[in-house]
Design a protein around this motif. Structure first.
Motif, PDB file in Angstrom:
ATOM      1  N   LYS A 195       0.711  -1.107   0.371  1.00  0.00           N
ATOM      2  CA  LYS A 195      -0.584   0.488   0.029  1.00  0.00           C
ATOM      3  C   LYS A 195       0.742   1.313   0.184  1.00  0.00           C
ATOM      4  O   LYS A 195       0.906   2.194  -0.695  1.00  0.00           O
ATOM      5  N   ALA A 196       1.867   0.895   1.092  1.00  0.00           N
ATOM      6  CA  ALA A 196       2.995   2.283   0.776  1.00  0.00           C
ATOM      7  C   ALA A 196       3.165   2.571  -0.817  1.00  0.00           C
ATOM      8  O   ALA A 196       3.452   3.763  -1.226  1.00  0.00           O
ATOM      9  N   ALA A 197       3.639   1.511  -1.038  1.00  0.00           N
ATOM     10  CA  ALA A 197       3.649   2.023  -2.958  1.00  0.00           C
ATOM     11  C   ALA A 197       3.287   1.661  -3.852  1.00  0.00           C
ATOM     12  O   ALA A 197       3.151   2.807  -5.052  1.00  0.00           O
ATOM     13  N   ARG A 198       1.716   2.506  -3.288  1.00  0.00           N
ATOM     14  CA  ARG A 198       0.398   1.641  -4.038  1.00  0.00           C
ATOM     15  C   ARG A 198       0.664   1.621  -5.339  1.00  0.00           C
ATOM     16  O   ARG A 198       0.150   2.166  -6.748  1.00  0.00           O
ATOM     17  N   VAL A 199       1.131  -0.017  -5.266  1.00  0.00           N
ATOM     18  CA  VAL A 199       0.594  -1.334  -6.464  1.00  0.00           C
ATOM     19  C   VAL A 199      -0.811  -1.778  -6.116  1.00  0.00           C
ATOM     20  O   VAL A 199      -1.223  -2.068  -5.000  1.00  0.00           O
ATOM     21  N   PRO A 200      -1.588  -2.302  -7.089  1.00  0.00           N
ATOM     22  CA  PRO A 200      -2.910  -2.650  -7.385  1.00  0.00           C
ATOM     23  C   PRO A 200      -1.938  -3.721  -7.122  1.00  0.00           C
ATOM     24  O   PRO A 200      -1.022  -4.613  -6.751  1.00  0.00           O
ATOM     25  N   ILE A 201      -3.511  -4.961  -4.992  1.00  0.00           N
ATOM     26  CA  ILE A 201      -2.770  -6.121  -4.313  1.00  0.00           C
ATOM     27  C   ILE A 201      -4.120  -6.832  -5.201  1.00  0.00           C
ATOM     28  O   ILE A 201      -5.463  -6.445  -5.126  1.00  0.00           O
ATOM     29  N   ILE A 202      -3.173  -7.977  -5.788  1.00  0.00           N
ATOM     30  CA  ILE A 202      -4.730  -9.188  -5.475  1.00  0.00           C
ATOM     31  C   ILE A 202      -3.581 -10.492  -4.710  1.00  0.00           C
ATOM     32  O   ILE A 202      -3.364 -10.707  -4.308  1.00  0.00           O
ATOM     33  N   VAL A 203      -5.527 -10.791  -4.066  1.00  0.00           N
ATOM     34  CA  VAL A 203      -5.035 -12.176  -2.995  1.00  0.00           C
ATOM     35  C   VAL A 203      -5.054 -13.589  -3.778  1.00  0.00           C
ATOM     36  O   VAL A 203      -5.684 -13.644  -4.128  1.00  0.00           O
ATOM     37  N   ALA A 204      -4.147 -14.121  -3.681  1.00  0.00           N
ATOM     38  CA  ALA A 204      -4.020 -14.963  -3.568  1.00  0.00           C
ATOM     39  C   ALA A 204      -4.590 -16.397  -2.762  1.00  0.00           C
ATOM     40  O   ALA A 204      -3.534 -16.426  -1.357  1.00  0.00           O
ATOM     41  N   LEU A 205      -5.328 -17.024  -2.453  1.00  0.00           N
ATOM     42  CA  LEU A 205      -5.442 -17.493  -1.017  1.00  0.00           C
ATOM     43  C   LEU A 205      -5.766 -19.049  -1.136  1.00  0.00           C
ATOM     44  O   LEU A 205      -6.148 -19.544  -1.708  1.00  0.00           O
ATOM     45  N   GLU A 224     -10.673  -6.394   7.114  1.00  0.00           N
ATOM     46  CA  GLU A 224     -10.409  -5.930   8.972  1.00  0.00           C
ATOM     47  C   GLU A 224      -9.115  -5.255   8.706  1.00  0.00           C
ATOM     48  O   GLU A 224      -8.452  -4.254   9.179  1.00  0.00           O
ATOM     49  N   ASN A 225      -8.440  -5.687   7.680  1.00  0.00           N
ATOM     50  CA  ASN A 225      -7.117  -5.253   6.718  1.00  0.00           C
ATOM     51  C   ASN A 225      -7.074  -3.646   5.516  1.00  0.00           C
ATOM     52  O   ASN A 225      -5.946  -3.902   4.734  1.00  0.00           O
ATOM     53  N   ASP A 226      -7.967  -3.358   4.720  1.00  0.00           N
ATOM     54  CA  ASP A 226      -8.782  -3.164   3.618  1.00  0.00           C
ATOM     55  C   ASP A 226      -8.617  -2.953   2.581  1.00  0.00           C
ATOM     56  O   ASP A 226      -8.245  -2.989   1.980  1.00  0.00           O
ATOM     57  N   LEU A 227      -8.680  -4.789   2.204  1.00  0.00           N
ATOM     58  CA  LEU A 227      -8.682  -5.322   1.515  1.00  0.00           C
ATOM     59  C   LEU A 227      -9.805  -7.104   1.673  1.00  0.00           C
ATOM     60  O   LEU A 227      -9.573  -7.144   1.362  1.00  0.00           O
ATOM     61  N   ALA A 228     -10.973  -5.797   1.400  1.00  0.00           N
ATOM     62  CA  ALA A 228     -12.842  -5.585   1.604  1.00  0.00           C
ATOM     63  C   ALA A 228     -12.439  -6.594  -0.166  1.00  0.00           C
ATOM     64  O   ALA A 228     -11.664  -6.046  -1.457  1.00  0.00           O
ATOM     65  N   PRO A 229     -12.740  -8.242   0.102  1.00  0.00           N
ATOM     66  CA  PRO A 229     -12.991  -9.350  -1.209  1.00  0.00           C
ATOM     67  C   PRO A 229     -13.701  -8.326  -2.022  1.00  0.00           C
ATOM     68  O   PRO A 229     -15.314  -7.781  -2.063  1.00  0.00           O
ATOM     69  N   GLU A 231     -16.626  -9.639  -3.824  1.00  0.00           N
ATOM     70  CA  GLU A 231     -17.379 -10.727  -3.315  1.00  0.00           C
ATOM     71  C   GLU A 231     -18.058  -9.943  -2.370  1.00  0.00           C
ATOM     72  O   GLU A 231     -19.715 -10.025  -2.393  1.00  0.00           O
ATOM     73  N   TRP A 232     -17.272  -9.539  -1.720  1.00  0.00           N
ATOM     74  CA  TRP A 232     -18.349  -8.702  -0.651  1.00  0.00           C
ATOM     75  C   TRP A 232     -18.498  -6.775  -0.596  1.00  0.00           C
ATOM     76  O   TRP A 232     -18.575  -6.304   0.760  1.00  0.00           O
ATOM     77  N   GLY A 233     -17.810  -6.616  -1.984  1.00  0.00           N
ATOM     78  CA  GLY A 233     -19.209  -5.698  -2.790  1.00  0.00           C
ATOM     79  C   GLY A 233     -16.954  -4.727  -2.061  1.00  0.00           C
ATOM     80  O   GLY A 233     -17.293  -3.085  -2.230  1.00  0.00           O
ATOM     81  N   GLY A 234     -16.478  -4.739  -1.895  1.00  0.00           N
ATOM     82  CA  GLY A 234     -14.987  -4.411  -1.551  1.00  0.00           C
ATOM     83  C   GLY A 234     -14.673  -4.361  -3.228  1.00  0.00           C
ATOM     84  O   GLY A 234     -15.287  -5.019  -4.209  1.00  0.00           O
ATOM     85  N   ASN A 235     -12.585  -3.626  -3.324  1.00  0.00           N
ATOM     86  CA  ASN A 235     -12.493  -4.173  -4.793  1.00  0.00           C
ATOM     87  C   ASN A 235     -11.251  -4.993  -4.781  1.00  0.00           C
ATOM     88  O   ASN A 235     -10.290  -4.720  -5.880  1.00  0.00           O
ATOM     89  N   THR A 236     -11.073  -5.774  -3.710  1.00  0.00           N
ATOM     90  CA  THR A 236      -9.657  -7.188  -4.057  1.00  0.00           C
ATOM     91  C   THR A 236     -10.140  -7.750  -4.315  1.00  0.00           C
ATOM     92  O   THR A 236     -10.558  -8.662  -3.589  1.00  0.00           O
ATOM     93  N   MET A 237      -9.730  -8.978  -5.482  1.00  0.00           N
ATOM     94  CA  MET A 237      -9.362  -9.907  -6.206  1.00  0.00           C
ATOM     95  C   MET A 237      -9.523 -10.905  -5.308  1.00  0.00           C
ATOM     96  O   MET A 237      -7.824 -11.011  -5.117  1.00  0.00           O
ATOM     97  N   VAL A 238      -9.916 -12.223  -4.430  1.00  0.00           N
ATOM     98  CA  VAL A 238      -9.339 -12.182  -4.121  1.00  0.00           C
ATOM     99  C   VAL A 238      -9.813 -14.129  -4.647  1.00  0.00           C
ATOM    100  O   VAL A 238     -10.749 -14.841  -4.799  1.00  0.00           O
TER     101      VAL A 238
END
Length: 595
Positions: A195-205, A224-229, A231-238
């Protein structure tokens, strides 16, 4: 607002109420009132997500779409990297899409290396993956006719050490989180670094194949760490994967391409070649061998390259398979031979026309390095506020370490409530435990202040902080920590100094010079008198002068200091009313470390 004609606007994934109000040209108070009527309490500098902003904008007659996520033109601190400047200077019409560059971060033992291996073996052509004989720190895979470059150096320490040098080689971060273990301390660190580098994050579960995996719990922890999936209405692909079973790899790569399509990842393949050094080693038979990631232009065999403090004609280039290549375009990693020395990971390389030009660049860099070799000036709270006032900085970056979990949330909430005007408080990382080298590394690359509550900084962290110029502030009382942050935001925080006595001298005789100047003939009775120190003149119990020494002489010679037992002549700045018997007390001011 019913008379407002429907207008099309683009909004980012997150936006402050102040900025949102400016875009739709209404008062921020109006936005806050609407949020309050729906049970949401918000301040003018609070950020709202895209969905909330879209609903508000729609009510006011605006047609909203999600803004494309630009590649950050610069890191949140420091200058724009040279390779980004090169691309920014190109004719926009000549820019074309380049393969995204991906790095993998995450907690230890969550499967970063296994995932890299699974991706490589699944998508490098059959027979080639097993035939890779050299590790060059990067490789490329292909999916649906499109290439993706992976930096084969997992770990946020490597990622951040490059970013600290202004490199920021990755366009996208894949965050590996084990489904059976969840978000761990190193996961949080990795999130902070990305996040400090402002790079998009994709989560590999990862490890979803294990019997004790709990994907829903992990998604909750990510939220809770600002990476809402998403499918839950967030912006992070999990993306659920199993690196061991090689399941979900294609889905993960498709997610990378999808994020790349929504991000401005472009370069001019016909421009000047410039990029980043990934790694380098000294081969006994080949000499210096460096892995270069081309980020703009095309690198060719025979080019004269300057990389850090090394340069040379490229004698040969090899791809990640070990095969010889004659040229390498944007996002292409190559191992090269021909450099005069060993560049460092994160150094920028560029091609030049002549060896003379290369030597001149090396000379300038060497001179700059010599200047930087002196102890770095700390980026303190006071200096950060000065930068904010002058427009150089827009936010106060903070890293927070506390003793127990119970202290963490109250302090974080109090700090977040302190945002003033245009200054945003950005808590990059907040966790329990003593201050470590990793905290200092993140602070260095982000120009952050490290705050500690009832914790200590270990010896290695203090040494690194001194070297990198990172300001560590330690507290035992919460309100003092909050108070210092608040003062910094208001521009009131001044360094605290402690007076340290270093010597005394008694005036034995007075010598009058021209223009009414008097010199005190003194004997040093305690310690020493220093030319550049502060002084106080006492007469009995009264203080008759506080100021500085204008001259210090022993006989006819100017001296810097005079020790106990010696006689000297002392001139005081803007003070001549000295008398025989007056005592001159000499002292220095030392900055008080906040505990």
């Amino acid at each position: 607002m019913s008379d407002v004609k429907s207008k099309k606007i683009e909004l980012p994934a997150n936006i402050t109420i102040r900025d949102f109000a400016q875009i739709i040209e209404v008062s921020p108070i109006q936005i806050i009132k609407k949020l309050m009527s729906n049970g949401v309490m918000a301040s003018i500098n609070q950020a709202i997500d895209f969905d909330t902003a879209a609903i508000l904008a729609d009510e006011m007659g605006f047609e909203v779409s999600l803004e494309k996520q630009d590649v950050p033109k610069e890191t949140e601190t420091g200058e724009m990297p040279l390779w980004r400047k090169a691309i920014a200077g190109e004719d926009q019409a000549s820019l074309t899409a380049r393969p995204p560059v991906v790095t993998i971060l995450g907690h230890v033992d969550h499967g970063k290396t296994t995932l890299l291996d699974a991706i490589r073996h699944a998508h490098v052509a059959e027979g080639e993956a097993g035939g890779i004989t050299q590790h060059i720190g990067a490789y490329q895979v292909e999916l649906k006719g499109r290439q993706i470059t992976f930096l084969d150096t997992p770990g946020h320490a490597a990622f951040t050490s490059m970013r600290a040098r202004g490199a920021q080689g990755a366009d996208i971060v894949i965050l590996v989180v084990a489904a059976d273990d969840g978000v761990m301390p190193q996961t949080k660190e990795a999130i902070a670094h990305a996040k400090a580098a402002r790079v998009p994050i994709i989560v590999a579960l990862n490890k979803v194949d294990k019997a004790n995996s709990n994907p829903e719990l992990v998604k909750k922890q990510l939220s809770e760490n600002d990476l809402a999936p998403d499918e839950w209405g967030g912006n992070t692909m999990v993306i659920p994967v199993s690196a061991k079973q090689k399941v979900g790899i294609d889905d993960l790569l498709e997610a990378v391409l999808l994020v790349a399509d929504n991000t401005d990842i472009r370069a001019n393949s016909k421009g000047s070649a410039i990029g980043t050094v990934i790694e380098a080693e000294l081969d006994k038979s080949k000499g210096p061998v460096a892995t270069l990631l081309v980020q703009n232009g095309t690198l060719k065999t025979g080019d004269i390259v300057v990389a850090g403090s090394a340069f040379g004609h490229l004698r040969a280039m090899f791809d990640f398979r070990g095969e010889k290549v004659e040229k390498a375009g944007p996002s292409f990693p190559v191992s090269v031979m021909g450099l005069s020395g060993m560049p460092s990971a994160g150094d920028v390389f560029q091609t030049v026309a002549t060896e003379k030009e290369a030597r001149q660049i090396i000379l300038e860099r060497t001179e700059a390095s010599r200047k930087e070799a002196s102890p770095q000036k700390k980026m303190t709270l006071e200096e950060l506020f000065s930068k904010v006032e002058s427009g150089e900085a827009k936010e106060l970056n903070i890293i927070l370490k506390v003793d127990v979990q119970g202290s963490l949330e109250p302090i974080v909430n109090e700090i977040k409530n302190l945002s003033k005007g245009d200054i945003a408080i950005n808590i990059l990382y907040a966790e329990t435990g003593n201050i470590s080298e990793n905290d200092i590394l993140l602070a260095s690359s982000s120009q952050a202040i490290v705050f500690g509550f009832s914790v200590q900084a270990d010896i290695a962290a203090r040494r690194l902080a001194e070297k990198e110029g990172v300001d560590i502030r330690l507290y035992d009382i919460i309100y003092r920590l909050i108070e210092d942050v608040e003062k910094a935001l208001k521009g009131l925080l001044a360094p605290e100094f402690t007076e340290k006595p270093i010597g005394k001298a008694v005036i034995l005789q007075i010598f009058s010079l021209s223009k009414g100047t008097n010199i005190a003939g003194c004997r040093v009775t305690e310690g020493e008198i220093r030319r550049n120190s502060k002084v106080r003149v006492t007469r009995g119990k009264d203080i008759v002068y506080e100021g500085e020494i204008s001259s210090l002489k022993h006989e006819k010679d100017d001296v810097r200091e005079m020790r106990q037992g010696f006689e000297c002549g002392i001139g005081l700045k803007n003070f001549n009313a000295i008398q025989v018997g007056d005592v001159i007390e000499c002292f220095i001011l030392e900055k008080t470390e906040t505990e």
